[in-house]
Design a protein around this motif. Structure first.
Motif, PDB file in Angstrom:
ATOM      1  N   SER A 146       4.826  -4.800  -8.829  1.00 53.05           N
ATOM      2  CA  SER A 146       4.654  -5.053  -7.401  1.00 53.05           C
ATOM      3  C   SER A 146       5.186  -6.434  -7.051  1.00 53.05           C
ATOM      4  O   SER A 146       5.220  -7.333  -7.878  1.00 53.05           O
ATOM      5  CB  SER A 146       3.184  -4.932  -6.997  1.00 53.05           C
ATOM      6  N   ARG A 162       6.052   0.971   0.084  1.00 51.23           N
ATOM      7  CA  ARG A 162       5.365  -0.120   0.782  1.00 51.23           C
ATOM      8  C   ARG A 162       3.976   0.418   1.104  1.00 51.23           C
ATOM      9  O   ARG A 162       3.847   1.512   1.638  1.00 51.23           O
ATOM     10  CB  ARG A 162       6.100  -0.514   2.043  1.00 51.23           C
ATOM     11  N   ARG A 163       2.985  -0.356   0.742  1.00 53.56           N
ATOM     12  CA  ARG A 163       1.601   0.081   0.964  1.00 53.56           C
ATOM     13  C   ARG A 163       1.369   0.512   2.404  1.00 53.56           C
ATOM     14  O   ARG A 163       0.776   1.555   2.660  1.00 53.56           O
ATOM     15  CB  ARG A 163       0.616  -1.050   0.635  1.00 53.56           C
ATOM     16  N   SER A 164       1.822  -0.304   3.331  1.00 50.32           N
ATOM     17  CA  SER A 164       1.552  -0.028   4.745  1.00 50.32           C
ATOM     18  C   SER A 164       2.191   1.278   5.205  1.00 50.32           C
ATOM     19  O   SER A 164       1.606   2.017   5.997  1.00 50.32           O
ATOM     20  CB  SER A 164       2.022  -1.187   5.623  1.00 50.32           C
ATOM     21  N   GLU A 165       3.392   1.591   4.683  1.00 50.04           N
ATOM     22  CA  GLU A 165       4.068   2.830   5.085  1.00 50.04           C
ATOM     23  C   GLU A 165       3.304   4.056   4.573  1.00 50.04           C
ATOM     24  O   GLU A 165       3.145   5.041   5.295  1.00 50.04           O
ATOM     25  CB  GLU A 165       5.504   2.849   4.557  1.00 50.04           C
ATOM     26  N   ARG A 211       4.733  -9.062  -3.754  1.00 53.82           N
ATOM     27  CA  ARG A 211       4.014  -9.305  -2.501  1.00 53.82           C
ATOM     28  C   ARG A 211       4.917 -10.010  -1.496  1.00 53.82           C
ATOM     29  O   ARG A 211       5.955 -10.540  -1.839  1.00 53.82           O
ATOM     30  CB  ARG A 211       2.774 -10.149  -2.767  1.00 53.82           C
ATOM     31  N   GLY A 241       9.044  -8.732   2.065  1.00 56.40           N
ATOM     32  CA  GLY A 241       9.908  -7.708   1.472  1.00 56.40           C
ATOM     33  C   GLY A 241       9.247  -7.065   0.271  1.00 56.40           C
ATOM     34  O   GLY A 241       9.923  -6.528  -0.601  1.00 56.40           O
ATOM     35  N   GLY A 242       7.944  -7.130   0.227  1.00 56.77           N
ATOM     36  CA  GLY A 242       7.206  -6.646  -0.932  1.00 56.77           C
ATOM     37  C   GLY A 242       7.247  -5.147  -1.099  1.00 56.77           C
ATOM     38  O   GLY A 242       7.544  -4.406  -0.171  1.00 56.77           O
ATOM     39  N   TYR A 243       6.979  -4.726  -2.318  1.00 53.91           N
ATOM     40  CA  TYR A 243       6.999  -3.305  -2.635  1.00 53.91           C
ATOM     41  C   TYR A 243       6.070  -3.042  -3.811  1.00 53.91           C
ATOM     42  O   TYR A 243       5.613  -3.952  -4.490  1.00 53.91           O
ATOM     43  CB  TYR A 243       8.422  -2.856  -3.005  1.00 53.91           C
ATOM     44  N   GLU A 285       9.617   3.629  -5.157  1.00 54.74           N
ATOM     45  CA  GLU A 285       9.334   2.315  -4.614  1.00 54.74           C
ATOM     46  C   GLU A 285       8.723   2.529  -3.236  1.00 54.74           C
ATOM     47  O   GLU A 285       9.318   3.203  -2.393  1.00 54.74           O
ATOM     48  CB  GLU A 285      10.635   1.515  -4.501  1.00 54.74           C
ATOM     49  N   ARG A 331       6.453  -0.539  -7.130  1.00 55.66           N
ATOM     50  CA  ARG A 331       7.350   0.371  -7.850  1.00 55.66           C
ATOM     51  C   ARG A 331       6.539   1.068  -8.940  1.00 55.66           C
ATOM     52  O   ARG A 331       5.875   0.417  -9.739  1.00 55.66           O
ATOM     53  CB  ARG A 331       8.498  -0.403  -8.475  1.00 55.66           C
TER      54      ARG A 331
END
Length: 153
Positions: free
Chosen positions: A60, A27-30, A62, A65-67, A25, A69
């Motif tokens: 996904s 996060r795009r930004s991370e 959005r 708290g989006g992720y 899982e 997986r």
């Protein structure tokens, strides 16, 4: 030896995580920060390298708290792999999509390396070049016949 591009690096990173875990899982930004790239690069990698044809399910959510997986599909038997591929087979199949599907068959030990190579040769653009606008339709029909034939010994 060719240096891997950013997409290859991101793909390899995610696949390495998936070898030790059933799912990942993110996060795009991370991940974008980790690889010093834009978040859309992460989308590109996930959309092109983690497809159902390649044996992955992606979910996904959005928002704040989006992720995203990513789960490696563990199919129980050859027939399940074949049925799964038949279920996602669309009316048109690009050469790239066919490559992913054949690779999935090979990775799941359903076809040998030689059989996979022959399947790809039969569906290659150069073979279907005279089919023009019907190339993807013919390739899809060929894949359907290959898959149906693989159900029986």
């Amino acid at each position: 030896m060719q240096t891997p591009n950013m997409s290859d690096l991101i793909e390899n990173y995610l696949k390495n995580v998936l070898t030790s875990q059933e799912k990942v899982e993110i996060r795009r930004s991370e991940i974008a920060d980790r690889f010093n790239c834009v978040p859309s690069q992460i989308n590109y990698v996930i959309n092109t390298r983690f497809t159902v044809q390649q044996g992955y399910l992606v979910e996904s959510k959005r928002g704040g708290g989006g992720y995203i997986r990513i789960m490696k599909v563990n199919l129980v038997s050859d027939i399940e792999v074949i049925h799964s591929l038949l279920a996602i087979l669309q009316e048109k199949l690009s050469a790239k999509q066919a490559l992913h599907m054949v690779h999935n068959l090979y990775e799941n030990d359903i076809v040998s390396k030689r059989e996979a190579e022959l399947m790809l040769v039969a569906m290659d653009h150069e073979v279907l070049v005279h089919a023009e606008e019907k190339e993807d339709l013919i390739r899809s029909q060929m894949m359907k016949e290959f898959l149906n034939n693989l159900k029986y010994e």
